[in-house]
Design a protein around this motif. Sequence first.
Motif, short mmCIF file in Angstrom:
data_model
loop_
_atom_site.label_atom_id
_atom_site.label_comp_id
_atom_site.label_asym_id
_atom_site.label_seq_id
_atom_site.Cartn_x
_atom_site.Cartn_y
_atom_site.Cartn_z
N MET A 208 26.10 42.33 -8.69
CA MET A 208 25.95 41.71 -7.39
C MET A 208 27.18 41.97 -6.51
SD MET A 208 23.40 40.17 -5.97
CE MET A 208 22.24 39.37 -7.02
N PHE A 209 28.33 42.14 -7.15
CA PHE A 209 29.54 42.44 -6.37
C PHE A 209 29.35 43.74 -5.58
CE2 PHE A 209 33.60 44.62 -5.82
CZ PHE A 209 34.32 43.65 -5.14
N ASP A 210 28.80 44.77 -6.24
CA ASP A 210 28.59 46.05 -5.55
C ASP A 210 27.61 45.91 -4.39
OD1 ASP A 210 30.39 47.41 -7.16
OD2 ASP A 210 28.87 47.99 -8.61
N THR A 211 26.59 45.10 -4.59
CA THR A 211 25.61 44.86 -3.52
C THR A 211 26.29 44.22 -2.32
OG1 THR A 211 23.86 44.56 -5.17
CG2 THR A 211 23.44 43.69 -2.97
N LEU A 212 27.08 43.17 -2.59
CA LEU A 212 27.80 42.51 -1.50
C LEU A 212 28.78 43.46 -0.83
CD1 LEU A 212 28.51 40.03 0.18
CD2 LEU A 212 30.11 39.37 -1.62
N ARG A 213 29.48 44.23 -1.64
CA ARG A 213 30.44 45.20 -1.10
C ARG A 213 29.75 46.18 -0.15
NH1 ARG A 213 35.45 47.75 -3.18
NH2 ARG A 213 35.49 49.85 -2.33
N ASN A 214 28.60 46.69 -0.57
CA ASN A 214 27.85 47.63 0.27
C ASN A 214 27.43 46.99 1.58
OD1 ASN A 214 28.11 49.67 -1.61
ND2 ASN A 214 26.14 49.26 -2.57
N ILE A 215 26.97 45.75 1.53
CA ILE A 215 26.57 45.05 2.75
C ILE A 215 27.78 44.86 3.67
CG2 ILE A 215 25.79 42.82 3.66
CD1 ILE A 215 23.95 42.65 1.17
N LEU A 216 28.88 44.43 3.10
CA LEU A 216 30.09 44.21 3.91
C LEU A 216 30.56 45.49 4.57
CD1 LEU A 216 32.07 41.82 1.53
CD2 LEU A 216 30.95 41.20 3.68
N VAL A 217 30.53 46.59 3.85
CA VAL A 217 30.99 47.87 4.38
C VAL A 217 29.99 48.44 5.39
CG1 VAL A 217 31.54 50.27 3.79
CG2 VAL A 217 32.42 48.40 2.38
N ASP A 218 28.71 48.51 5.00
CA ASP A 218 27.70 49.17 5.82
C ASP A 218 27.27 48.35 7.04
OD1 ASP A 218 27.79 51.21 3.95
OD2 ASP A 218 25.98 50.54 2.90
N LYS A 219 27.09 47.07 6.85
CA LYS A 219 26.55 46.23 7.93
C LYS A 219 27.63 45.55 8.76
CE LYS A 219 22.25 46.61 6.40
NZ LYS A 219 21.30 47.48 7.04
N LEU A 220 28.70 45.12 8.09
CA LEU A 220 29.71 44.33 8.80
C LEU A 220 31.00 45.11 9.05
CD1 LEU A 220 29.15 40.93 6.99
CD2 LEU A 220 28.13 41.75 9.10
N LYS A 221 31.01 46.37 8.64
CA LYS A 221 32.12 47.28 8.92
C LYS A 221 33.47 46.80 8.37
CE LYS A 221 29.11 49.73 11.03
NZ LYS A 221 28.29 50.49 10.10
N VAL A 222 33.41 46.16 7.19
CA VAL A 222 34.65 45.75 6.51
C VAL A 222 35.22 46.97 5.79
CG1 VAL A 222 35.60 44.25 4.70
CG2 VAL A 222 33.82 43.39 6.23
N LEU B 150 28.54 29.82 2.94
CA LEU B 150 29.40 31.00 2.95
C LEU B 150 30.78 30.67 3.49
CD1 LEU B 150 26.85 33.71 4.15
CD2 LEU B 150 27.84 33.50 1.87
N THR B 151 30.83 29.81 4.49
CA THR B 151 32.11 29.41 5.06
C THR B 151 32.96 28.66 4.04
OG1 THR B 151 31.14 29.27 7.27
CG2 THR B 151 33.20 28.10 6.94
N GLU B 152 32.30 27.87 3.19
CA GLU B 152 33.01 27.09 2.17
C GLU B 152 33.50 27.95 1.01
OE1 GLU B 152 30.46 23.87 1.05
OE2 GLU B 152 30.43 23.06 3.09
N ALA B 153 32.92 29.13 0.84
CA ALA B 153 33.33 30.02 -0.25
C ALA B 153 34.77 30.46 -0.01
CB ALA B 153 32.41 31.23 -0.33
N GLU B 154 35.61 30.29 -1.01
CA GLU B 154 37.03 30.60 -0.84
C GLU B 154 37.36 32.07 -1.06
OE1 GLU B 154 39.50 27.91 -3.03
OE2 GLU B 154 38.43 26.15 -2.28
N THR B 155 36.53 32.76 -1.84
CA THR B 155 36.79 34.18 -2.12
C THR B 155 35.48 34.97 -2.10
OG1 THR B 155 36.49 33.97 -4.51
CG2 THR B 155 38.74 33.59 -3.65
N VAL B 156 35.62 36.28 -2.10
CA VAL B 156 34.45 37.16 -2.22
C VAL B 156 33.73 36.87 -3.54
CG1 VAL B 156 33.73 39.57 -2.46
CG2 VAL B 156 35.41 38.94 -0.71
N GLY B 157 34.50 36.62 -4.59
CA GLY B 157 33.91 36.28 -5.88
C GLY B 157 33.04 35.04 -5.82
N ASP B 158 33.45 34.05 -5.02
CA ASP B 158 32.64 32.84 -4.85
C ASP B 158 31.31 33.18 -4.17
OD1 ASP B 158 34.62 31.26 -5.98
OD2 ASP B 158 35.48 30.69 -4.05
N ILE B 159 31.33 34.08 -3.21
CA ILE B 159 30.10 34.51 -2.54
C ILE B 159 29.19 35.21 -3.54
CG2 ILE B 159 29.11 35.97 -0.73
CD1 ILE B 159 31.71 35.47 0.89
N VAL B 160 29.77 36.05 -4.39
CA VAL B 160 28.99 36.75 -5.42
C VAL B 160 28.34 35.74 -6.37
CG1 VAL B 160 29.13 38.32 -7.41
CG2 VAL B 160 30.33 38.89 -5.29
#
Length: 76
Positions: A1-15, A56-66
Amino acid sequence: MFDTLRNILVDKLKVSPDLITAEATPEEIDLDSLAIVELSLVLQKELGIEISDDELTEAETVGDIVRLMDERSARV
Protein backbone atom coordinates in the motif's frame (compact mmCIF):
# COMPACT_ATOMS: atom_id res chain seq x y z
CA MET A 1 0.00 0.00 0.00
CA PHE A 2 2.97 2.31 0.56
CA ASP A 3 3.88 2.07 -3.13
CA THR A 4 0.30 2.81 -4.12
CA LEU A 5 0.23 5.92 -1.94
CA ARG A 6 3.65 6.96 -3.19
CA ASN A 7 2.48 6.70 -6.81
CA ILE A 8 -0.62 8.78 -6.07
CA LEU A 9 1.42 11.44 -4.27
CA VAL A 10 3.94 11.66 -7.11
CA ASP A 11 1.59 11.35 -10.10
CA LYS A 12 -1.49 13.21 -8.88
CA LEU A 13 -0.21 15.63 -6.25
CA LYS A 14 3.25 16.28 -7.72
CA VAL A 15 5.14 15.44 -4.52
CA SER A 16 8.85 14.87 -5.04
CA PRO A 17 9.50 11.11 -4.74
CA ASP A 18 12.68 11.84 -2.77
CA LEU A 19 10.60 13.29 0.07
CA ILE A 20 8.27 10.34 0.53
CA THR A 21 9.21 8.00 3.36
CA ALA A 22 7.03 6.21 5.90
CA GLU A 23 8.36 8.56 8.58
CA ALA A 24 7.76 11.79 6.63
CA THR A 25 5.09 14.12 7.95
CA PRO A 26 2.49 15.64 5.63
CA GLU A 27 4.19 19.00 6.15
CA GLU A 28 7.57 17.59 5.09
CA ILE A 29 6.13 16.40 1.77
CA ASP A 30 4.23 19.68 1.25
CA LEU A 31 0.72 18.31 1.72
CA ASP A 32 -1.35 21.37 2.52
CA SER A 33 -5.06 21.26 3.35
CA LEU A 34 -6.08 21.43 -0.31
CA ALA A 35 -3.77 18.53 -1.20
CA ILE A 36 -5.22 16.52 1.70
CA VAL A 37 -8.74 16.99 0.32
CA GLU A 38 -7.53 16.01 -3.13
CA LEU A 39 -5.81 12.90 -1.75
CA SER A 40 -9.04 11.89 0.01
CA LEU A 41 -10.94 12.21 -3.28
CA VAL A 42 -8.33 10.26 -5.27
CA LEU A 43 -8.31 7.41 -2.72
CA GLN A 44 -12.10 7.20 -2.94
CA LYS A 45 -12.34 7.48 -6.72
CA GLU A 46 -9.42 5.28 -7.77
CA LEU A 47 -9.18 2.74 -4.94
CA GLY A 48 -12.62 2.82 -3.36
CA ILE A 49 -11.02 3.63 0.00
CA GLU A 50 -12.94 6.15 2.07
CA ILE A 51 -10.73 8.22 4.35
CA SER A 52 -12.00 11.67 5.26
CA ASP A 53 -9.78 14.69 4.89
CA ASP A 54 -10.09 15.15 8.67
CA GLU A 55 -8.64 11.68 9.23
CA LEU A 56 -5.84 12.39 6.78
CA THR A 57 -5.11 15.67 8.53
CA GLU A 58 -4.80 13.84 11.85
CA ALA A 59 -2.30 11.35 10.40
CA GLU A 60 1.13 12.29 11.70
CA THR A 61 3.19 10.48 9.06
CA VAL A 62 2.92 8.93 5.61
CA GLY A 63 3.07 5.57 7.39
CA ASP A 64 -0.06 6.50 9.36
CA ILE A 65 -1.87 7.23 6.08
CA VAL A 66 -0.75 3.83 4.74
CA ARG A 67 -2.12 2.14 7.89
CA LEU A 68 -5.47 3.90 7.38
CA MET A 69 -5.49 2.74 3.76
CA ASP A 70 -4.73 -0.85 4.85
CA GLU A 71 -7.51 -0.79 7.46
CA ARG A 72 -10.09 0.64 5.08
CA SER A 73 -9.19 -1.58 2.13
CA ALA A 74 -9.54 -4.67 4.34
CA ARG A 75 -13.15 -3.70 5.01
CA VAL A 76 -14.08 -3.48 1.32
